[in-house]
Design a protein around this motif. Structure first.
Motif, mmCIF file in Angstrom:
data_model
loop_
_atom_site.group_PDB
_atom_site.id
_atom_site.type_symbol
_atom_site.label_atom_id
_atom_site.label_comp_id
_atom_site.label_asym_id
_atom_site.label_seq_id
_atom_site.Cartn_x
_atom_site.Cartn_y
_atom_site.Cartn_z
ATOM 1 N N GLY A 280 0.781 -1.225 0.000
ATOM 2 C CA GLY A 280 0.000 0.000 0.000
ATOM 3 C C GLY A 280 0.810 1.271 0.000
ATOM 4 N N ILE A 281 1.958 1.287 -0.666
ATOM 5 C CA ILE A 281 2.779 2.507 -0.685
ATOM 6 C C ILE A 281 2.978 3.002 -2.118
ATOM 7 N N ALA A 282 2.074 2.635 -3.027
ATOM 8 C CA ALA A 282 2.099 3.083 -4.427
ATOM 9 C C ALA A 282 3.384 2.683 -5.140
ATOM 10 N N LEU A 283 3.919 1.525 -4.795
ATOM 11 C CA LEU A 283 5.135 1.004 -5.420
ATOM 12 C C LEU A 283 4.844 0.667 -6.882
ATOM 13 N N GLU A 284 5.760 1.055 -7.789
ATOM 14 C CA GLU A 284 5.536 0.805 -9.211
ATOM 15 C C GLU A 284 6.408 -0.320 -9.749
ATOM 16 N N LYS A 285 7.439 -0.689 -8.996
ATOM 17 C CA LYS A 285 8.328 -1.774 -9.418
ATOM 18 C C LYS A 285 8.554 -2.730 -8.261
ATOM 19 N N LEU A 286 8.927 -3.958 -8.610
ATOM 20 C CA LEU A 286 9.276 -4.933 -7.585
ATOM 21 C C LEU A 286 10.525 -4.454 -6.826
ATOM 22 N N PRO A 287 10.706 -4.826 -5.568
ATOM 23 C CA PRO A 287 11.935 -4.462 -4.845
ATOM 24 C C PRO A 287 13.176 -4.925 -5.611
ATOM 25 N N GLU A 288 14.261 -4.219 -5.363
ATOM 26 C CA GLU A 288 15.515 -4.566 -6.031
ATOM 27 C C GLU A 288 15.965 -5.974 -5.633
ATOM 28 N N GLU A 289 16.833 -6.535 -6.465
ATOM 29 C CA GLU A 289 17.262 -7.925 -6.281
ATOM 30 C C GLU A 289 17.885 -8.154 -4.907
ATOM 31 N N HIS A 290 18.660 -7.156 -4.412
ATOM 32 C CA HIS A 290 19.352 -7.347 -3.138
ATOM 33 C C HIS A 290 18.393 -7.387 -1.946
ATOM 34 N N GLU A 291 17.160 -6.890 -2.134
ATOM 35 C CA GLU A 291 16.190 -6.891 -1.037
ATOM 36 C C GLU A 291 15.562 -8.260 -0.829
ATOM 37 N N TRP A 292 15.694 -9.137 -1.824
ATOM 38 C CA TRP A 292 15.142 -10.498 -1.705
ATOM 39 C C TRP A 292 16.174 -11.376 -0.999
ATOM 40 N N ARG A 293 16.209 -11.237 0.311
ATOM 41 C CA ARG A 293 17.206 -11.948 1.104
ATOM 42 C C ARG A 293 16.885 -13.445 1.202
#
Length: 1212
Positions: free
Chosen positions: A695-708
């Motif tokens: 719910g923060i109006a994100l337009e893209k998936l999180p960056e690769e490094h955030e997928w821990r």
């Protein structure tokens, strides 16, 4: 000689007398004979007249003339045998003379009667006249109707046979006759009898004559040689008729829309629901073109099917035109008050220790000098609670026309070029939603939407409350800057930052933490009396409690949460242990963690999952519990889904009771929970293995490094993500079990996206409307237990599912799939299956292996050309665990449970069939005429809820082949909800036993005449009854057995607590005095609104008592009843000592409120003891009321509220 001489003298004296005696006796006998002869003649004449009268009385509607009846009575008296004996006197000559005179006189009288009767024997003389008995003519009318109906059936059957000939249609003459019959059959005797007397008799006899003529006209159609059909005109003719109908419908729609637009310009008005529905239906019909139908193959040139389909479309147009006439009448009201603009009361507890702040805010809002207010303070200090109380207070006052509440939070802060920016457009949309602005293309343009908001707010004073503002923003960009400060319009915001308050140019009211005394009061209020003795804290607990309170630092959220966690802890060691934990805490969040740690592990896990939703999000309780089930948090092998649902509610109650969640209602008045942002922060701090950007109006998936690698759950729901780039590799998250991507705009997913996240158990892609296909890698998720694709409207195919043997939930509702997923029959662990789309396959094969299935939902796309083949009877016995069955938009469905295809009446089903079924829901199945046949009820004994909605042809819920029905039982049925069933007339034409039913709700069933037959059995547990928009309902509780709930014995409604009656426009009363007194003593709420013919709430006869007692009644609401003249009889008094709220608006013919005024100790009258408010409109009506008690107005005035007509308390 001496002896003889005296005797001779005596004889000489006696002989003349004896001679005279015999002479008079002979004469007297002549009179007797003459009289008897006249009696005999009169007796014969009377018999002739009686025989003639009997013959003439055989004519219908005739009675003997009064003069004839009088003559017969007189003749009967004259011919009585005892008349002669009464006239003959016993005795000597004088008595004979006396009797003779009487006989002569009586003979003359009898002769006169005889001559008088001569005219009655004349062949042309009528001895009868027409009857004036309305009961007689009512019987004749009903008998004529029955005969006409039988003739109608015969002719319709003959017509149906003749129409089987190719190229034939019914002749116009026959159509007209059937139309006339159709108009006459529904007429009710009571409609013709208005006020009694001559006019009623005239109406009846006129209608009887009409029936006679129509019956005679139809005689020729019964002849074996008479043809009722003619050759069908060419398809071009019908195409022209169709287009003409469409053109008429278009003009009618334009007229109604123009009138609606004018009426909606009034402040606080929106379209009536039925008007909106008609406009939508008309719009769909106008959009149909003949050439489109032909090109789609629905009409083939020249064929019979083409004509049949085209004429069906014409009939649909005709019906819509007919329905639209109601909205074109002069003076018709097309709008309603939009009470939702003013606002709904928010669920909130009382503010402890904040009265001074609340009063200060109200003072500023009611004054004229302060227009912008900021309520500031640290998180959890009570800002939102204070403003919710202010909001609710202002709803019942007339200071502001609109009171608008918008929760801002961090939802509207978006990242643009590495910086946080306030999302004006999303904020505008939320305000537009609160104002009930219709969604338009302009809502995607900030400037245009600002203009629309400004225009709506300019229609009256408003208060805009913005809760939890994190960043300043421009009021001008939103569309409210030029309104705040003008026309009484004001703004209040809550924020943690004084900088935000200053930037928004607000007067600041700062909320400090509670002082120690106030904190102790709040703590004691929440923990209960267990730790107190004589109003004081127990000595052995006091030192620990005070130190714990110090750690809470006066923050209400922490105080309340900790208090709830310590409930039931009575021993000093409990408090000492708690204090040892508190001594480690360094922040308020640490205090909140204490409450979390007091929970059982299962409750802890359920609580943490709530943090996956957006901040301040109102989570529907049912949806949250369903998610917990999907996560396996409340799953146990062998448990029914209903039992898991109960467990989920139990956990929810614990979390709410411990103040870790708040109970709220959303805009649709659904039960929800929300999470305070501090508690959400705490939950995310406890769960470092969660990645939550919801719910923060994100337009893209999180960056690769955030997928821990250690991630367990990822929530990216309710954002603006449009795609998953093909360049993005599959996340290497082997521990990831939950991926929530619902409510985004994803159109494509790379084929290999799921390659390295094979531990996934839940994948939620629901409401990604542009998603057209799934990647094949999803077939490798062998541990998957829930695949949620509901609302993926573009999805046409799903990869093979045969490897997903652990899948327990598959939701494909509101998709566009055209074939059942391959391998569906291999999913033997499936417990929930939702099927939608454009399927045209049989369900037998895939269902026969799904023996663990608990929920089955089959809902076709409403606008799709689709036909589910409902040939499932053969496998019903294998679905012994099925608890819920929902069917929707299945246009080929004739009956849910019944004699389908080759299944005969005598066929027995396998043991255990539907042994667990508790819920049946059916909607938009337009060919269905009955829900089930009576013989299927023996398999539905566990059934608890039945809901049927928008089935246009449904006539009865339970079908029976026998005319009187059979006695049947549904021992566990608790709720019955029926909505938009225009052909429904009855639930069951027999005796139905459902002792456990608690709620009956009936909406928009315009032809309903009675719910059950007169054999209807008791409803001892019925608590709630709602009757909404039943146009032909004339009785609710009718002691004569004519009403919706016919004649019933005294125990039948003893539990009824609430009754709502709305838009039942033929209803003139709700209760009768006798029934109310004996059967409805548990009533707590009575609500009657918008019933245009309602004259009295409680009717009574003259001999009934003058006191009407409703001991438990708490709320009485009467709204927009223009003909209402009395609540109870003009002399009765309403005794309801529990009454709390009385609302009477727009009932201007009501001149008396019959409230009872109890006496207090000093013999002075007082108001009912529990009374809290009386809401009335208009105020002038209140001033004109007549009162039985001289001081009534003065006693009640302090409780009166006079809201404007658009206020929240007026009905929509």
């Amino acid at each position: 000689m001496d002896v003889i001489e005296p005797v001779v003298d005596i004889v000489k004296d006696v002989v003349p007398t004896v001679k005279k005696y015999f002479k008079y006796q002979i004469c007297h006998n002549d009179y007797v004979n003459k009289f008897k002869e006249m009696q005999t003649r009169l007796k014969h004449r009377r018999q002739d007249v009686e025989e003639k009268l009997r013959a003439q009385l055989r004519q219908p509607g005739k009675i003997a003339k009064k003069e004839v009846e009088a003559w017969l009575e007189k003749a009967d008296h004259e011919t009585a045998e005892k008349v002669v004996e009464d006239l003959i006197c016993k005795g000597g000559c004088f008595t004979y003379i006396c009797s003779s005179r009487k006989l002569d006189k009586r003979t003359q009288s009898t002769e006169g009667t005889f001559k008088q009767g001569e005219k009655y024997t004349s062949a042309g003389e009528s001895l009868v006249e027409d009857t004036s008995s309305i009961e007689y003519w009512a019987t004749v009318f009903e008998e004529r109707q029955k005969r006409l109906k039988l003739r109608q059936k015969d002719i319709e059957a003959k017509l149906e046979t003749q129409l089987m000939q190719p190229g034939k249609i019914a002749s116009m003459e026959v159509k007209d006759w059937l139309k006339k019959v159709g108009q006459q059959i529904p007429i009710k005797v009571e409609d013709l009898i208005n006020q009694g007397g001559c006019s009623s008799l005239s109406n009846l006899r006129r209608k009887i004559e009409e029936l006679k003529q129509i019956f005679e006209q139809g005689e020729k159609y019964t002849s074996a040689d008479e043809s009722l059909v003619v050759d069908t005109p060419a398809i071009e003719y019908w195409a022209t008729v169709f287009e003409e109908k469409q053109e008429r419908l278009k003009h009618q729609k334009e007229d109604i829309e123009a009138n609606l637009k004018t009426q909606r310009m009034q402040p606080g008005k929106i379209a009536r629901k039925e008007v909106e529905e008609w406009l939508e239906k008309a719009g769909q019909q106008i959009g149909i073109k003949v050439e489109d139908l032909i090109s789609q193959g629905e009409i083939s040139q020249g064929g019979c099917s083409s004509l049949s389909n085209l004429r069906r479309k014409i009939e649909e147009s005709r019906q819509i035109l007919e329905q639209g006439k109601e909205f074109t009448n002069a003076g018709v009201i097309l709008v309603r008050d939009d009470h939702s603009i003013k606002g709904f009361p928010l669920l909130v507890e009382k503010c402890s220790g904040r009265d001074d702040i609340q009063e200060k805010i109200l003072e500023w809002l009611k004054g004229d000098h302060v227009t912008r207010i900021a309520v500031s303070g640290m998180g959890g200090v009570g800002k939102t609670t204070i403003m919710k109380n202010v909001h609710n207070q202002l709803l019942i006052e007339s200071k502001f026309k609109n009171v608008i509440w918008v929760t801002v939070s961090k939802d509207f802060n978006i990242t643009v070029q590495q910086k946080m920016k306030f999302d004006i457009l999303q904020f505008q949309k939320k305000i537009a939603s609160s104002l009930k602005l219709e969604r338009e293309p302009d809502h995607e343009n900030e400037t245009k939407l600002a203009a629309l908001i400004s225009q709506r707010l300019g229609q009256g004073s408003f208060l805009l409350i913005l809760d939890d503002v994190w960043e300043p923003f421009s009021l001008e960009d939103v569309g409210i800057s030029n309104r705040v400060g003008n026309n009484g319009c004001k703004l209040v915001l809550t924020t943690r930052s004084k900088d935000v308050a200053r930037a928004m140019d607000c007067n600041v009211i700062h909320v400090n933490p509670l002082r120690p005394k106030e904190a102790l009061e709040l703590f004691s209020e929440k923990i209960g009396s267990d730790v107190f003795s004589d109003g004081k804290i127990k000595r052995d607990i006091e030192p620990f409690l005070k130190q714990i309170l110090q750690k809470c630092d006066g923050v209400p959220l922490a105080i309340v949460t900790v208090a709830k966690s310590m409930q039931g802890k009575l021993l000093p060691r409990h408090w000492k242990l708690a204090l040892s934990e508190f001594s480690k805490f360094e922040s308020i969040i640490d205090c909140l963690k204490f409450s979390y740690e007091c929970l059982e592990q299962q409750c802890q896990q359920c609580f943490l999952c709530c943090a996956l939703y957006p901040e301040d999000y109102e989570i529907r309780k049912e949806k949250l519990i369903e998610y917990w089930i999907e996560e396996g948090l409340i799953y146990k092998e062998g448990k029914t889904r209903e039992a898991m649902n109960w467990k989920g509610h139990d956990i929810l109650d614990k979390l709410v009771d411990n103040c870790l969640l708040q109970s709220v209602e959303n805009e649709d008045e659904e039960e929800c929970v929300s999470m305070h942002d501090l508690l959400r922060e705490m939950a995310l701090e406890i769960s470092p293995q969660f990645l939550v950007k919801a719910g923060i109006a994100l337009e893209k998936l999180p960056e690769e490094h955030e997928w821990r690698e250690n991630l367990l759950k990822v929530s990216l729901m309710r954002n603006h993500i449009t795609e998953i780039p093909s360049s993005m590799p599959s996340p290497r998250c082997p521990m990831l079990t939950t991926l929530l991507l619902s409510n985004n705009k994803i159109s494509t997913i790379p084929e290999a996206f799921f390659e390295h996240i094979l531990g996934l158990k839940i994948v939620d892609l629901s409401k990604n409307r542009q998603l057209s296909r799934l990647p094949s890698s999803i077939s490798k998720l062998e541990k998957l237990t829930a695949l949620l694709l509901r609302g993926c409207e573009s999805l046409r195919e799903v990869p093979a599912l045969s490897n997903l043997v652990g899948l327990k939930k598959l939701d494909l509702l509101r998709t566009s799939i055209e074939e059942l997923p391959q391998g569906l029959n291999m999913l033997t662990n499936l417990k929930y299956l939702g099927l939608g789309g454009r399927l045209s396959e049989t369900l037998v094969e895939p269902l026969q292996n799904l023996s663990k299935l608990q929920h089955l939902l089959v809902i076709a796309n409403p606008n799709a050309e689709t036909e589910f083949k409902w040939e499932t009877i053969g496998i019903w016995g294998k679905l012994q665990n099925l608890e819920k069955l929902v069917l929707g938009c299945l246009d080929n469905l004739n009956m849910v449970f019944g004699e389908v295809g080759a299944i005969a009446e005598s066929t027995s089903l396998p043991a255990g069939t539907f042994s667990s079924l508790k819920y049946i829901g059916v909607g938009e199945c337009n060919k269905i005429k009955k829900l089930c046949s009576v013989r299927w009820l023996e398999y539905l004994q566990k059934l608890q809820t039945v809901e049927v909605d928008d089935c246009q042809q449904l006539e009865e819920i339970i079908g029976s082949k026998s005319k009187g029905g059979e006695k049947v039982t549904l021992p566990n049925l608790e709720r019955l909800k029926l909505k938009e069933l225009p052909q429904l007339k009855t639930i069951y034409n027999g005796s139905l036993i459902c002792d456990s039913i608690k709620r009956i709700e009936i909406y928009d069933c315009e032809n309903i005449e009675s719910v059950f037959s007169s054999g209807f059995n008791p409803l001892p547990n019925l608590e709630y009854l709602a009757l909404i928009n039943l146009k032909h309902l004339k009785f609710v509780f009718d002691e004569e057995g004519l009403g919706l709930l016919p004649r019933v014995p005294p125990t039948r409604f003893f539990s009824l607590k609430e009754i709502r009656v709305f838009r039942c426009n033929q209803l003139k009363k709700v209760f009768s005095y006798g029934w109310l007194l004996h059967y409805f003593q548990s009533l707590e709420t009575i609500e009657v609104s918008w019933c245009s013919q309602m004259e009295e709430l409680i009717s009574s006869s003259a001999h009934e008592e003058e006191k009407v007692t409703l001991p438990k009644l708490e709320r009485l609401e009467l709204t927009s009843l223009p003909l209402l003249k009395s609540i109870c009889s003009h002399s009765s008094v309403l005794i309801c000592d529990s009454i709390q709220s009385l609302t009477i608006t727009n009932c201007e013919k009501l001149k008396r409120i019959p409230l009872n005024f109890p006496l207090i100790d000093n013999a002075q009258s007082s108001h009912p003891p529990s009374l809290k408010e009386i809401v009335v409109f208009p105020k002038e009506w209140w001033e004109s009321l007549e009162w039985d008690h001289p001081n009534a107005k003065d006693i009640l005035f302090p409780f009166c509220k006079f809201p404007p007509i658009w206020g929240p308390l007026t009905w929509a």
